[in-house]
Structures are given as structure tokens and as C-alpha cells.
Design a protein around this motif. Structure first.
Motif, short mmCIF file in Angstrom:
data_model
loop_
_atom_site.label_atom_id
_atom_site.label_comp_id
_atom_site.label_asym_id
_atom_site.label_seq_id
_atom_site.Cartn_x
_atom_site.Cartn_y
_atom_site.Cartn_z
N PHE A 63 -30.52 -2.16 -2.92
CA PHE A 63 -31.03 -1.03 -3.71
C PHE A 63 -32.35 -0.51 -3.15
O PHE A 63 -33.12 -1.25 -2.54
N GLN A 64 -32.60 0.76 -3.43
CA GLN A 64 -33.86 1.36 -2.99
C GLN A 64 -35.05 0.68 -3.67
O GLN A 64 -36.08 0.44 -3.05
N ASN A 65 -34.88 0.36 -4.96
CA ASN A 65 -35.97 -0.28 -5.69
C ASN A 65 -35.59 -1.72 -6.02
O ASN A 65 -34.68 -1.96 -6.80
N LYS A 113 -28.58 10.84 -1.48
CA LYS A 113 -28.30 9.67 -0.64
C LYS A 113 -28.04 8.41 -1.46
O LYS A 113 -27.06 7.70 -1.24
N SER A 114 -28.94 8.17 -2.42
CA SER A 114 -28.76 6.95 -3.22
C SER A 114 -27.50 7.03 -4.06
O SER A 114 -26.83 6.01 -4.29
N THR A 115 -27.18 8.22 -4.52
CA THR A 115 -25.95 8.39 -5.30
C THR A 115 -24.74 8.08 -4.43
O THR A 115 -23.81 7.39 -4.85
N LEU A 132 -27.72 -0.08 3.14
CA LEU A 132 -29.15 -0.28 3.00
C LEU A 132 -29.78 1.03 2.54
O LEU A 132 -29.72 2.02 3.25
N ASP A 133 -30.35 1.03 1.34
CA ASP A 133 -30.98 2.24 0.83
C ASP A 133 -32.49 2.13 1.04
O ASP A 133 -33.19 1.51 0.26
N GLU A 134 -32.96 2.69 2.13
CA GLU A 134 -34.36 2.60 2.53
C GLU A 134 -34.87 1.16 2.46
O GLU A 134 -35.73 0.82 1.66
N PRO A 135 -34.34 0.32 3.36
CA PRO A 135 -34.63 -1.11 3.27
C PRO A 135 -36.06 -1.47 3.65
O PRO A 135 -36.52 -2.56 3.33
MG LIG Z 1 -32.69 7.42 -2.89
#
Ligand SMILES: [Mg+2]
Ligand SMILES: Nc1ncnc2c1ncn2[C@@H]1O[C@H](COP(=O)(O)OP(=O)(O)OP(=O)(O)O)[C@@H](O)[C@H]1O
Lengths: 183, 204, 232
Positions: free
Chosen positions: C79-81, C39-41, C156-159
């Protein structure tokens, strides 16, 4: 997937790394400039980033020293550094990293061994030639004096050559994609 | 981040950085043309007076920046005296001390931002041959930002090491520190790219 | 509109995204999938941050990988992080950097930064060093810097990871009001239950694609049945 942003950031972060290596606890020397891990950083810049990026990274580093950031071993910095007897060493940082990188890129043998040879040539031979040359120019041929003082730093620098090889060997295993000198 | 600029305000702080650098270059070339120890002693005396005129505290700051040189200078002097040429020895020592002090004077009296602006300005003619000063400005910003971060991280690593060992940590934290820097570099490059990176409009 | 044409991504020799072709026209798209599914990729590729082995991504006709300048107003990514997103030491600098990159003058960027902070009731954060903020607060800084740039698509990556319940609710409400297209990666099906479309990605491939009512129940069923065999 190396982008130009990757290159820029690697160049900047290695300059920051070299600064930090100069600030870590060091072995004090009577001549005022302690033995630090800073020249290890110069060798690594060439061995890891390669000639062009390594050289640019160290150019950025000494540029910031000239602008007045106290980033040299022992917290030295400012324009005075460039007219003091050790100026040749500081000016030699980018050249040393560049030469280390050139050797690293062209010596197509095991990366660990290559980095040892490269940093011996770039980080010791080239750096000392420039350092002693600078001393000679700025002190009106006080050549023997300079060699005597500088010789005391060589054992420490030999240790750093070994360390460079160890670090590069570890990177080959852990993060081969970061060894830009071998891409 | 801490630059070497002095907090003690001197009239020199108001001068343009470019002017100070120009004067410094002239002064240093002159110093190297002077061979007589007497004239060089005069130059050193004038420099000392200049420092002193900005107050005792400022002069002390200047003296502190010369400290790392004291052994080198002492050694050179001793060497020349042994060689039987004390006059040359004094000339070298006075010239070096004066040149370094004058250069430090520019550093002490010029804000980092002003010097960065000057460098960018000097680099801007490169625009005409297709080079932009932006990578330079961005990389300076990144170094200034990351030195304190990495230093703090190195100290944390050293603490964590000392908590479990009696050995000196510097040697042992170098590899993890470098690996962490390489990881940071990946993330920062991505973050930079997400906001336009080198193609963005931001121009110093 | 987002067009993805046979997109493949690899890390080393590991294929993480496998010839994905998609056309997204909806205003609200959710993406679900287990850890490591890609997903993040996909999010990074969507925003032109990584160079895929193969394929193209066009957002409103803009090639986001190669036309970085135009892509800035086409797509923004959270970003997720948050620590991987923040570049600058203070909140103010972090937000205004993106605005400067869009071409705003220093003064303009500074005004817009203040407006954004005020909008979220966080004017007092302007000079705060980012390092003194909590993880959730940093996430909010990242969101503010993305929203300040007003891109037409926001990824939104796991916002909401690391945010407390009131902040999550407040943010969700704010996100729902946005005119922009949202691509929302999440592990919580409830977050995207009322979205227009949901993609389920597994091992780098889209294995289900449709309305939330059809995709999510099946996704939940498999995830719950699979808990004994979770592999990381
Ligand atoms: Mg991810
Ligand atoms: N920089 C990288 N180098 C090598 N492999 C990577 C890298 N980033 C991700 N991967 C691998 O690619 C795969 C997909 O990762 P990705 O981050 O896209 O997953 P994800 O779906 O976002 O997972 P999560 O739900 O945990 O965030 C994983 O197997 C991961 O290990």
C-alpha cells in the motif's frame, strides 16, 4: 463496494468504539456506575450499522466483557457483570442496537430525525425495559427500588439521543457511504 | 491489552476454563434456589474463605471488583427494610454478592486466550451448518487490537481540544472520533482483504 | 500474465478508472501519472480489493476479485500508506498473519517470519510494537509481509516514499533481484528507467503505453511544462 471484510471490520471497530466511549472522562454517580458516552455508542451502532450489523457488534462487545475485558463504563467487566443487578442493561445492548437499527431502516424519513426516534425507542425504551426486567429478576421484584435508581440515568440518555441525531446528521453530509443502515 | 485476569497465581489458574465455567453455572443456579438468609450467609462465608485462601492480596482484588455494587446492594437492603422484610433484603444482597464474587473468581483466574479458545471451541459445531468460527476469532482480535489505539487517539484529540478550549472535551471529540473509526474501518477492511480476508486459510 | 478487460471504477458518481483494457506479460512494468490520476485505484483493482463497476481482472487465469483464496499467491500489494496496511500490533504478528492465511501452521508461519526478518537483518524487530517504528520502518514491515507470502505478481504503490537513500538503494537492489513480476507505481521516472514497459495514466485512462525510452521523456516534458497549471 461493501465487502464481507468491510462488514466484519465495521462490526469489530464499533465494538471497540463503544468500549472507548465508556472509558472517556465521565460524570460520576453515587451508585457507582458513571454516566458515560457508552450508551451513545450502542445507539450509534444501531443507527449507523443497521439492525443486523449493529446487533452483532454489540453482541461481540458484551461477549468480550464476559471474557473478562474491563470494557464497561467505569472499567467493569468479567462474568460477575452478568449476574449483578445491572445485567439486564448489558444484555440489552445488542437488543437495543438491533431495535434501533430496525427502526432506522424502516423509518424512511430524514436520517437525522429517524436516528433520533430510533435511538429513543432502541436505546432508551428497549434498553430500560431490559435493564429493569433484569433487576426485577435478579433482586426478587425489587422493582420500585430499581426504577428509582435507574431514573437518574434517563436525563443523560436523552442527551445521547440528541447526540446520536447530530452525529448521524453530520455523517449524512460527510460520509454518506458509511451510513450502512441507509444503503 | 489489559484483561482482568489476576497476576497473583492461584491453583484455579491451572484448571480448565470449561470446568470452571461449568462449576460456576451450577453454583449460581444453586444460589438462586436457596431462599434462606442463613444458608446464603453460609455460601457467602465460604466464598470469602475461598478468596482468602488465595492470599490477602487476591482477596483485596476480589473485593475491589465488588465495589461498584455497594450502593445498589445497600439501596436494595434499605428498601426491603423499609418494606418491613429485612430477611428477604439480606437474602437478595448475600445472593447477589456471592454470585458476582464467584463469577469474578473465574474471570480473575482464567487467561483471556484460554477463554477465547473455549468460545471458539464452543462455536465450532457451527462448522457443520456452514458457519466458521473464523469471523469470530478475527473480530475478537480486531477489537482487542483497536481499543488501545482508539483510546490513545481519543486522548490525543482531547488534549488538542483542551489546548484551545476550557470546555470538557468528551462531547466535542465524539464526532471526529467516530469519523476516524469509519475511515480506519475502510483501510483495515482493504488490508484484511489484501491478505485473503475471510477466505484465507487461517483458522483459529 | 495479467489481463484486464474493460475495467471501470467509480467512487460515488465520479469515474476514476475508465474502461481500461490491458494485457501485461512483462516482468517489470512501471506506472506513472499525476496525483489523483487513478494509480492507487488501479493497484487496488489489480489486487482484487475493490469491486469495479465493470470489467474483470485475471492474473495467471485467476479471477482476483472473486477467487480470493487463490489470488493470495497470485498477487500481493504494498500500500501507498503503510498505516493503512498494518493490521496487527507487533511486527511478528503482522508478518505471520499473511502466512497463516496461506495455510501455514502456526509453527511454520513463525519460522518463516523469523527467516524473513533475518533476511532483512531485522530479527530484533520481531516483538517490536509497530507503533514504535518510524514511517519508513513501517513501510519496510509491509514489504516484508508481502514478500514473505511470495505472490507471483507484486504491486508496489510508491514503495520508496518516506525511505532514506541507503534504504531505498538497498530495497531497489533487492526488488531488482526478485523473480516475481513487479508492477511499480512511482513519481520518479529514474526508478523505472530500465523497466520493460511503462504505462502513463491520466484521468483514469491509459494515455501512453510502451518502452520507458518512449513514454518517460514525453511524460517528463508534460509534467514540467504543466507545473504552472497543477491542479489537485
Ligand atoms: Mg496513489
Ligand atoms: N475512497 C475514496 N472515496 C472517494 N474518492 C476517492 C477515494 N479514493 C480515491 N478517490 C478519488 O479517486 C481519484 C483517484 O485516486 P487515486 O488514489 O487512485 O490516485 P493516485 O493516482 O494514486 O494519486 P497519488 O499520486 O496522489 O497517490 C482521486 O480523484 C481521488 O480523489
Amino acid at each position: 463496494m461493501q465487502t464481507k471484510e468491510n462488514d466484519l471490520v465495521m462490526i469489530a471497530l464499533f465494538a471497540a468504539l463503544v468500549a472507548v466511549l465508556g472509558l472517556l472522562p465521565a460524570i460520576p454517580m453515587p451508585w457507582g456506575i458513571p454516566v458515560t458516552a457508552q450508551s451513545l455508542g450502542v445507539m450509534l451502532a444501531g443507527a449507523v450499522l443497521g439492525a443486523k450489523r449493529g446487533g452483532l457488534s454489540m453482541l461481540l462487545f458484551i461477549g468480550l466483557v464476559a471474557l473478562g475485558l474491563p470494557l464497561l463504563a467505569g472499567g467493569r467487566g468479567g462474568l460477575g457483570v452478568f449476574v449483578s443487578p445491572t445485567a439486564g442493561f448489558v444484555v440489552g445492548f445488542p437488543v437495543a442496537a438491533f431495535v434501533t437499527g430496525v427502526v432506522m431502516q424502516n423509518l424512511r424519513i430524514d436520517a437525522m430525525v429517524a436516528s433520533g426516534i430510533a435511538s429513543l425507542i432502541g436505546g432508551i425504551v428497549v434498553l430500560y425495559v431490559m435493564g429493569i426486567g433484569g433487576f426485577w429478576m435478579l433482586t426478587d421484584k425489587g422493582l420500585m427500588a430499581s426504577i428509582t435508581i435507574m431514573a437518574t440515568y434517563i436525563p443523560g440518555d436523552l442527551v445521547k439521543v440528541v447526540l446520536t441525531a447530530i452525529v448521524v446528521g453530520a455523517l449524512v453530509k460527510a460520509r454518506p457511504q458509511s451510513l450502512l443502515s441507509r444503503q | 491489552m489489559l484483561a482482568l485476569t489476576s497476576d497473583i497465581h492461584t491453583p484455579l489458574h491451572n484448571w480448565r476454563a470449561g470446568v470452571k465455567l461449568g462449576l460456576l453455572s451450577i453454583a449460581i443456579v444453586t444460589l438462586y434456589l436457596l431462599k434462606s438468609p442463613v444458608l446464603l450467609a453460609g455460601a457467602a462465608g465460604l466464598t470469602a474463605l475461598l478468596y482468602r485462601s488465595f492470599g490477602a492480596k487476591f482477596a483485596a482484588q476480589g473485593l475491589r471488583m465488588l465495589k461498584p455494587l455497594r450502593f445498589f446492594l445497600g439501596f436494595i437492603l434499605l428498601w426491603q427494610v423499609i418494606l418491613g422484610d429485612a430477611a428477604t433484603g439480606f437474602a437478595i444482597v448475600l445472593r447477589l454478592a456471592t454470585a458476582v464474587s464467584l463469577a469474578n473468581l473465574v474471570t480473575l483466574s482464567t487467561r483471556l486466550d484460554d477463554l477465547i479458545d473455549l468460545v471458539i471451541w464452543l462455536a465450532s459445531p457451527a462448522r457443520f451448518i456452514g458457519l466458521s468460527p473464523k469471523p469470530l476469532a478475527l473480530s475478537i482480535a480486531l477489537v482487542v487490537r483497536f481499543v488501545p489505539v482508539l483510546l490513545e487517539r481519543a486522548n490525543h484529540m482531547a488534549d488538542a481540544f483542551r489546548a484551545r478550549s476550557t470546555k470538557r472535551p468528551t462531547f466535542y471529540i465524539i464526532l471526529p472520533l467516530i469519523v476516524s473509526v469509519l475511515e480506519d474501518a475502510d483501510h483495515v477492511a482493504l488490508a484484511l482483504r489484501a491478505r485473503g480476508g475471510l477466505d484465507g486459510a487461517f483458522n483459529p | 500474465m495479467i489481463q484486464i478487460q474493460s475495467l471501470s471504477c467509480q467512487y460515488g458518481d465520479k469515474t476514476v478508472l475508465d474502461t481500461i483494457t490491458l494485457e501485461l506479460t512483462q516482468a517489470r512494468v512501471g506506472i506513472v501519472g499525476r496525483n489523483g490520476s487513478g494509480k492507487s485505484t488501479l493497484a487496488r483493482a489489480f489486487s482484487g480489493l475493490i469491486r469495479p463497476e465493470q470489467g474483470r481482472i485475471l492474473i495467471n487465469g485467476i479471477d482476483v476479485l472473486n477467487d480470493r483464496k487463490s489470488s493470495l499467491s497470485a498477487v500481493g500489494i504494498l500500500f501507498q500508506n503503510p498505516d493503512h496496511q498494518i493490521i496487527f500490533p507487533t511486527v511478528e504478528e503482522e508478518i505471520s498473519f499473511g502466512l497463516r492465511q496461506l495455510g501455514h501452521s502456526k509453527a511454520d508461519a513463525s519460522t518463516k517470519t523469523d527467516e524473513t526478518l533475518a533476511n532483512f537483518g531485522k530479527s530484533d524487530w520481531a516483538k517490536r510494537p509497530v507503533s514504535t517504528l518510524s514511517q519508513g520502518q513501517r513501510h519496510l514491515v509491509c514489504l516484508m509481509s508481502v514478500l514473505a507470502m511470495a505472490p507471483s505478481v507484486i504491486i508496489l504503490d510508491e514503495p520508496f516514499s518516506g525511505l532514506d537513500i541507503p534504504t531505498t538503494r538497498a530495497l531497489q537492489k533487492r526488488l531488482n533481484q526478485l523473480d516475481q513480476t513487479l508492477i511499480h507505481i512511482t513519481h520518479d521516472p529514474a526508478m523505472i528507467a530500465d523497466y520493460d514497459r511503462v504505462l502513463w495514466i491520466e484521468g483514469g485512462k491509459i494515455i501512453a503505453d510502451g518502452a520507458p525510452e518512449t513514454v518517460l521523456p514525453e511524460y517528463l516534458r508534460v509534467m514540467e511544462a504543466d507545473d504552472a497549471g497543477a491542479h489537485l
